[in-house]
Scaffold this motif. Structure first.
Motif, short mmCIF file in Angstrom:
data_model
loop_
_atom_site.label_atom_id
_atom_site.label_comp_id
_atom_site.label_asym_id
_atom_site.label_seq_id
_atom_site.Cartn_x
_atom_site.Cartn_y
_atom_site.Cartn_z
N SER A 275 4.92 5.83 2.41
CA SER A 275 5.02 4.46 1.88
C SER A 275 6.09 3.64 2.59
O SER A 275 5.86 2.47 2.93
CB SER A 275 5.32 4.50 0.38
OG SER A 275 4.24 5.05 -0.33
N LEU A 278 4.80 2.65 5.97
CA LEU A 278 3.77 1.62 5.86
C LEU A 278 4.37 0.26 5.56
O LEU A 278 3.96 -0.76 6.11
CB LEU A 278 2.77 1.99 4.77
CG LEU A 278 1.63 2.95 5.14
CD1 LEU A 278 0.78 3.23 3.92
CD2 LEU A 278 0.77 2.38 6.25
N ASP A 279 5.34 0.25 4.66
CA ASP A 279 5.97 -1.02 4.28
C ASP A 279 6.69 -1.68 5.45
O ASP A 279 6.69 -2.90 5.60
CB ASP A 279 6.96 -0.80 3.13
CG ASP A 279 6.25 -0.49 1.81
OD1 ASP A 279 5.02 -0.73 1.73
OD2 ASP A 279 6.91 0.01 0.88
N LYS A 362 -2.23 -5.26 7.45
CA LYS A 362 -2.46 -4.94 6.04
C LYS A 362 -3.94 -5.13 5.73
O LYS A 362 -4.58 -6.07 6.18
CB LYS A 362 -1.61 -5.83 5.14
CG LYS A 362 -0.12 -5.56 5.26
CD LYS A 362 0.67 -6.36 4.25
CE LYS A 362 2.18 -6.16 4.42
NZ LYS A 362 2.57 -4.79 4.18
N ARG A 367 -4.89 1.81 7.34
CA ARG A 367 -3.91 1.78 6.25
C ARG A 367 -4.52 2.28 4.94
O ARG A 367 -3.87 2.98 4.17
CB ARG A 367 -3.36 0.37 6.07
CG ARG A 367 -2.26 0.02 7.06
CD ARG A 367 -1.75 -1.38 6.88
NE ARG A 367 -0.53 -1.54 7.65
CZ ARG A 367 0.69 -1.46 7.16
NH1 ARG A 367 0.86 -1.25 5.86
NH2 ARG A 367 1.75 -1.59 7.92
N GLU A 371 -3.07 5.03 2.38
CA GLU A 371 -2.81 4.62 0.99
C GLU A 371 -3.56 5.51 0.01
O GLU A 371 -3.05 5.82 -1.08
CB GLU A 371 -3.19 3.15 0.81
CG GLU A 371 -2.20 2.20 1.49
CD GLU A 371 -2.74 0.80 1.70
OE1 GLU A 371 -3.95 0.59 1.39
OE2 GLU A 371 -1.99 -0.08 2.17
#
Length: 400
Positions: A275, A278-279, A362, A367, A371
């Motif tokens: 996470s 990814l952020d 995004k 992704r 996720e």
């Protein structure tokens, strides 16, 4: 060693005082307060867990020794072929270590070597990340960077450890990712891993000699730490953590087992390694960014959780946690077993290399794949907490 043989060894044992402890040296308890003694018996599963941990660290040590040998061959004859072989040996060793990570997060020897003295275990030396490359060796735009290029610093175990993460946690000097950087160099390509040339390890030049010595020294340190961890989980040795673990109240031992599994999945893997990366969207936030092998670590971490639950390790089959849960609550076992398999599939579906996922926009398909794995890891840990409640033990998932 079979579970029965392992159990037989324990009959005459005089257990040493527990190494793991809470504040003030008082042993931390993972049993829920106020609960009655459990009506189930978990001795076989706990003995089998100790056997699994020992086997897992033993494999990690063996792979580290093979890595050491391959790096020795590279240093004896620097060539692109020997460099490729050293890289493959590093990947195998790091994956093997990653399959031990479910044994963290509960005050075991990997995290606390001698907790009464406040000493940390070797985890930070083995697998610390992120890593500031310029603290070790040259980087793009700074050919004189790092310890390797500073002729005033001796290259020894002592000097390397003394400089590890002193002013900044990213100033890592030891462990798998230090060796990874030394073998691959910076990952400056969008199409593949780092491209350090084998000529960086040719003898004769003072800086290259220091780089050679740094690589061999840090590799030896990894093998030494893994040898120590293997010994700590071998009940045939005197005064080791394995005997302390087997001396715990069953609920204490089970709480530790479940805490390690659930924390690895929900905190270390889903949050810290997925996470957060990814952020940020930064390709360099891929943990194994120099070699582009992060996807293999993700799979190995999840495999370590699965190994504990199902009691499996290669051709070995022990009494996994599943056998206990199935006796206590068959329906809960069905849910957990199905979720672990579902999570393993979701993690295995993450495409490689991971840095391409981080750089994708995004809402991209790449992704979404990661996720989904994050969601399944969190669901898995939620069920492991439920297992803890059903067994009357605390599963302490908290940020590191």
């Amino acid at each position: 060693m079979t579970g029965a043989a392992l159990a037989a060894l324990l009959i005459p044992v005089q257990f040493a005082p527990a190494l793991a402890s809470g504040p003030g040296g008082v042993p931390a308890s993972f049993a829920l307060p106020g609960g009655a003694a459990p009506t189930y018996g978990a001795a076989a599963e706990i003995v089998s867990y100790v056997d699994l941990v020992h086997r897992s660290y033993e494999e990690a040590y063996d792979k580290a020794v093979a890595m050491k040998s391959a790096i020795g061959a590279l240093l004896d004859k620097p060539s692109e072929g020997n460099l490729a072989a050293a890289r493959e040996a590093w990947i195998a060793a790091h994956v093997a270590y990653s399959r031990t990570e479910a044994f963290r997060f509960y005050e075991g020897p990997i995290d606390f070597a001698r907790n009464a003295k406040g000493d940390e275990g070797p985890e930070g030396r083995l697998n610390a990340w992120p890593l500031n490359e310029a603290f070790i060796d040259y980087v793009k735009g700074n050919p004189k960077a790092g310890i390797v290029n500073d002729l005033s610093i001796p290259i020894t175990v002592k000097s390397i450890r003394e400089r590890d993460q002193v002013s900044d946690e990213a100033d890592v000097t030891t462990g798998f990712h230090a060796v990874e950087f030394l073998l691959w160099g910076q990952d400056l390509s969008a199409k593949g891993p780092g491209e350090r040339p084998a000529s960086d390890y040719a003898s004769g030049d003072p800086v290259r000699e220091r780089r050679r010595l740094y690589l061999s020294t840090v590799t030896e340190m990894i093998a030494d730490d893994l040898l120590w961890l293997t010994a700590q989980w071998d009940v045939r040795n005197a005064n080791v953590y394995a005997k302390n673990f087997l001396a715990y109240d069953q609920r204490d031992a089970l709480g530790r087992i479940l805490t390690g599994m659930a924390t690895l999945g929900a905190v270390e893997l889903a949050t810290e390694r997925m996470s957060v990366a990814l952020d940020s969207g930064d390709q360099e936030d891929e943990p194994s960014c120099f070699s582009d092998t992060t996807h293999l670590v993700y799979r190995a971490d999840q495999q370590s959780i699965s190994n504990v639950y199902f009691g499996e390790f290669g051709d070995w089959k022990g009494a996994g946690l599943q056998s206990l849960v199935a006796r206590v609550d068959p329906e809960l076992d069905k849910l957990v077993a199905a979720q672990i398999r579902k999570t393993s599939e979701a993690v295995a579906a993450i495409p490689a290399p991971v840095d391409h996922i981080l750089a994708s926009p995004k809402g991209s398909k790449e992704r979404a794949t990661m996720e989904k794995a994050i969601a399944e890891l969190e669901a898995q840990s939620t069920l492991l907490v439920e297992v803890g409640k059903r067994l009357g033990v605390a599963v302490n998932i908290a940020p590191e």
